[in-house]
Scaffold this motif. Sequence first.
Motif, PDB file in Angstrom:
ATOM      1  N   PHE A   1       6.584  -5.302  50.334  1.00 32.48           N
ATOM      2  CA  PHE A   1       7.286  -5.458  49.065  1.00 32.48           C
ATOM      3  C   PHE A   1       7.164  -4.158  48.282  1.00 32.48           C
ATOM      4  CE2 PHE A   1       2.953  -6.157  47.751  1.00 32.48           C
ATOM      5  CZ  PHE A   1       2.893  -5.687  46.446  1.00 32.48           C
ATOM      6  N   MET A   2       8.096  -3.960  47.364  1.00 35.17           N
ATOM      7  CA  MET A   2       8.036  -2.764  46.532  1.00 35.17           C
ATOM      8  C   MET A   2       8.573  -3.061  45.144  1.00 35.17           C
ATOM      9  SD  MET A   2       9.859   0.993  47.016  1.00 35.17           S
ATOM     10  CE  MET A   2       8.710   1.639  48.219  1.00 35.17           C
ATOM     11  N   PHE A   3       7.896  -2.514  44.145  1.00 36.77           N
ATOM     12  CA  PHE A   3       8.400  -2.547  42.780  1.00 36.77           C
ATOM     13  C   PHE A   3       9.105  -1.226  42.506  1.00 36.77           C
ATOM     14  CE2 PHE A   3       4.635  -5.412  41.708  1.00 36.77           C
ATOM     15  CZ  PHE A   3       5.409  -6.557  41.681  1.00 36.77           C
ATOM     16  N   GLU A   4      10.398  -1.280  42.220  1.00 35.85           N
ATOM     17  CA  GLU A   4      11.097  -0.063  41.811  1.00 35.85           C
ATOM     18  C   GLU A   4      10.601   0.377  40.440  1.00 35.85           C
ATOM     19  OE1 GLU A   4      12.944   1.932  43.289  1.00 35.85           O
ATOM     20  OE2 GLU A   4      13.978   0.909  44.918  1.00 35.85           O
ATOM     21  N   LYS A   5      10.436  -0.600  39.538  1.00 37.42           N
ATOM     22  CA  LYS A   5       9.913  -0.345  38.203  1.00 37.42           C
ATOM     23  C   LYS A   5       8.884  -1.422  37.897  1.00 37.42           C
ATOM     24  CE  LYS A   5      14.204   1.730  36.452  1.00 37.42           C
ATOM     25  NZ  LYS A   5      15.272   1.655  35.419  1.00 37.42           N
ATOM     26  N   SER A   6       7.924  -1.063  37.121  1.00 39.28           N
ATOM     27  CA  SER A   6       6.875  -2.032  36.795  1.00 39.28           C
ATOM     28  C   SER A   6       6.885  -2.377  35.308  1.00 39.28           C
ATOM     29  CB  SER A   6       5.514  -1.471  37.193  1.00 39.28           C
ATOM     30  OG  SER A   6       5.314  -0.194  36.623  1.00 39.28           O
TER      31      SER A   6
ATOM     32  N   ARG B   1       4.874   1.064  48.629  1.00 37.79           N
ATOM     33  CA  ARG B   1       4.343   2.282  48.022  1.00 37.79           C
ATOM     34  C   ARG B   1       3.502   1.857  46.829  1.00 37.79           C
ATOM     35  NH1 ARG B   1       5.927   3.913  52.139  1.00 37.79           N
ATOM     36  NH2 ARG B   1       7.161   5.772  52.611  1.00 37.79           N
ATOM     37  N   VAL B   2       2.430   2.585  46.580  1.00 37.34           N
ATOM     38  CA  VAL B   2       1.533   2.246  45.481  1.00 37.34           C
ATOM     39  C   VAL B   2       2.158   2.688  44.162  1.00 37.34           C
ATOM     40  CG1 VAL B   2      -0.731   2.673  44.463  1.00 37.34           C
ATOM     41  CG2 VAL B   2      -0.504   2.421  46.956  1.00 37.34           C
ATOM     42  N   ASN B   3       2.302   1.735  43.243  1.00 39.85           N
ATOM     43  CA  ASN B   3       2.808   2.074  41.905  1.00 39.85           C
ATOM     44  C   ASN B   3       1.700   2.769  41.119  1.00 39.85           C
ATOM     45  OD1 ASN B   3       4.379  -0.520  42.769  1.00 39.85           O
ATOM     46  ND2 ASN B   3       5.604   0.385  41.131  1.00 39.85           N
ATOM     47  N   LYS B   4       2.013   3.923  40.595  1.00 39.65           N
ATOM     48  CA  LYS B   4       0.988   4.706  39.890  1.00 39.65           C
ATOM     49  C   LYS B   4       0.664   4.143  38.516  1.00 39.65           C
ATOM     50  CE  LYS B   4       0.799   7.396  43.417  1.00 39.65           C
ATOM     51  NZ  LYS B   4      -0.342   7.267  44.361  1.00 39.65           N
ATOM     52  N   ASP B   5       1.524   3.285  37.966  1.00 41.15           N
ATOM     53  CA  ASP B   5       1.270   2.741  36.641  1.00 41.15           C
ATOM     54  C   ASP B   5       0.766   1.295  36.676  1.00 41.15           C
ATOM     55  OD1 ASP B   5       3.669   1.900  37.627  1.00 41.15           O
ATOM     56  OD2 ASP B   5       4.740   1.948  35.722  1.00 41.15           O
ATOM     57  N   ILE B   6       0.473   0.782  37.860  1.00 39.54           N
ATOM     58  CA  ILE B   6      -0.172  -0.530  37.987  1.00 39.54           C
ATOM     59  C   ILE B   6      -1.498  -0.305  38.712  1.00 39.54           C
ATOM     60  CG2 ILE B   6      -0.042  -2.869  38.890  1.00 39.54           C
ATOM     61  CD1 ILE B   6       2.951  -2.651  38.948  1.00 39.54           C
ATOM     62  N   PRO B   7      -2.609  -0.602  38.079  1.00 40.26           N
ATOM     63  CA  PRO B   7      -3.902  -0.409  38.755  1.00 40.26           C
ATOM     64  C   PRO B   7      -3.945  -1.125  40.099  1.00 40.26           C
ATOM     65  CG  PRO B   7      -4.246  -0.882  36.424  1.00 40.26           C
ATOM     66  CD  PRO B   7      -2.776  -1.113  36.701  1.00 40.26           C
ATOM     67  N   VAL B   8      -4.424  -0.446  41.105  1.00 42.94           N
ATOM     68  CA  VAL B   8      -4.469  -1.053  42.444  1.00 42.94           C
ATOM     69  C   VAL B   8      -5.356  -2.292  42.447  1.00 42.94           C
ATOM     70  CG1 VAL B   8      -3.948   1.063  43.707  1.00 42.94           C
ATOM     71  CG2 VAL B   8      -6.330   0.513  43.155  1.00 42.94           C
ATOM     72  N   GLU B   9      -6.324  -2.336  41.537  1.00 43.34           N
ATOM     73  CA  GLU B   9      -7.190  -3.514  41.455  1.00 43.34           C
ATOM     74  C   GLU B   9      -6.390  -4.764  41.097  1.00 43.34           C
ATOM     75  OE1 GLU B   9      -9.716   0.109  40.483  1.00 43.34           O
ATOM     76  OE2 GLU B   9      -7.702  -0.625  39.973  1.00 43.34           O
TER      77      GLU B   9
ATOM     78  N   SER C   1      -1.105   5.360  50.943  1.00 38.41           N
ATOM     79  CA  SER C   1      -2.073   5.376  49.846  1.00 38.41           C
ATOM     80  C   SER C   1      -3.145   6.438  50.062  1.00 38.41           C
ATOM     81  CB  SER C   1      -2.712   3.993  49.685  1.00 38.41           C
ATOM     82  OG  SER C   1      -3.171   3.490  50.924  1.00 38.41           O
ATOM     83  N   THR C   2      -3.864   6.743  48.987  1.00 35.97           N
ATOM     84  CA  THR C   2      -4.924   7.745  49.025  1.00 35.97           C
ATOM     85  C   THR C   2      -6.269   7.082  49.307  1.00 35.97           C
ATOM     86  OG1 THR C   2      -5.441   7.558  46.672  1.00 35.97           O
ATOM     87  CG2 THR C   2      -3.671   9.079  47.290  1.00 35.97           C
ATOM     88  N   GLU C   3      -7.250   7.887  49.601  1.00 36.82           N
ATOM     89  CA  GLU C   3      -8.601   7.358  49.824  1.00 36.82           C
ATOM     90  C   GLU C   3      -9.091   6.595  48.593  1.00 36.82           C
ATOM     91  OE1 GLU C   3     -13.226   8.831  50.507  1.00 36.82           O
ATOM     92  OE2 GLU C   3     -11.616  10.322  50.455  1.00 36.82           O
ATOM     93  N   ASP C   4      -8.874   7.159  47.416  1.00 39.87           N
ATOM     94  CA  ASP C   4      -9.329   6.507  46.189  1.00 39.87           C
ATOM     95  C   ASP C   4      -8.644   5.158  45.988  1.00 39.87           C
ATOM     96  OD1 ASP C   4     -10.632   6.514  43.457  1.00 39.87           O
ATOM     97  OD2 ASP C   4      -8.522   6.489  42.850  1.00 39.87           O
ATOM     98  N   GLU C   5      -7.335   5.110  46.218  1.00 40.47           N
ATOM     99  CA  GLU C   5      -6.598   3.856  46.060  1.00 40.47           C
ATOM    100  C   GLU C   5      -7.080   2.808  47.056  1.00 40.47           C
ATOM    101  OE1 GLU C   5      -2.445   5.847  44.373  1.00 40.47           O
ATOM    102  OE2 GLU C   5      -2.780   5.612  46.524  1.00 40.47           O
ATOM    103  N   ILE C   6      -7.392   3.241  48.252  1.00 40.02           N
ATOM    104  CA  ILE C   6      -7.888   2.320  49.277  1.00 40.02           C
ATOM    105  C   ILE C   6      -9.235   1.742  48.869  1.00 40.02           C
ATOM    106  CG2 ILE C   6      -8.755   2.174  51.652  1.00 40.02           C
ATOM    107  CD1 ILE C   6      -6.621   4.363  52.328  1.00 40.02           C
TER     108      ILE C   6
END
Length: 326
Positions: A81-86, A122-130, A153-158
Amino acid sequence: MHKRKLRDLEVSAIGYGCMGLSQGYGSVPERSEAISLIRKAYDIGCTFFDTAERYAMGSNEELVGEALKPIRDKVVIATKFMFEKSNEVNSNEKLLQQIRGHVEASLKRLGTDHIDLYYQHRVNKDIPVEEIAYCMGELIKEGKILGWGQSQSTEDEIRRAHAVTPLTAIQSEFSIMERMFEKDVIPTCEELGIGFVPFSPLANGFLSGKIQADTQYVGVDARRVITRFNKENILANQPLLDLLTRFAELKEATPAQISLGWMLHKKDFIAPIPGSRKLERTQENLRAADIELTDDEFNQIEKELAKIVIHGNRTDADLAKLRDLK
């Protein structure tokens, strides 16, 4: 077909990326032919099939669901799934409600009651991955998904997401031509017990060794904007193809099979998902699971790769340019 574990999810060592059956590389096969290809992949031993809600506006999920319906309980289906906008996502409940909407739509298109592996495309940069991880945990409790993952995703996001709801797999680009995730992401997956699923493991077909420098691509074909397919880069990357061809002759295999065999030898939690629109290519890719490199052969390849400069790549930014081409 050998099996591999993506955390607790058992899959065939090589899966099947189904996107190309609906979009991405010019003309696509007839629906009946595409369904036949997916089912024949299963007959060869493939039990891991990948799609996404974005592929051909959902029709790829419908195709995969129809093809796998007779054998649903014998295969693993991954979608995204993907969010185009959050916008307007300002609470976990609203976020969960939105994601649940994506899940329900995918379940309907796939014709199933659960998704085995559900990726954030893709990881949304404006929604915390948590917060995404929390929602995935809720969906797992509900039985709508069995496991979840991230893509690119990045190591930190993982690490941050995994601490909330353990990740099953990371799906990111990885091939003998694109090794950017070897430094931190793949070691992190190994440390945390997360599977790694390479997309474009044959570099969009470049590693087949069948790409010609003067080939012209037309229409909605990603190779028009992927820079490794520029004529000058095709010519400049010949040393890599020469290396693969040399080992292919040694192992009575093909350059594509050596590329996949190299990847499988690297780590036992890596399960690539090459795609193909032709039966002979699908057979070739899946049978790469039987190509076993010795440690010495693998080390020889690594040593030679260290001397080779790779020209061109594939980026999301370049792929976005395809929308504006005629």
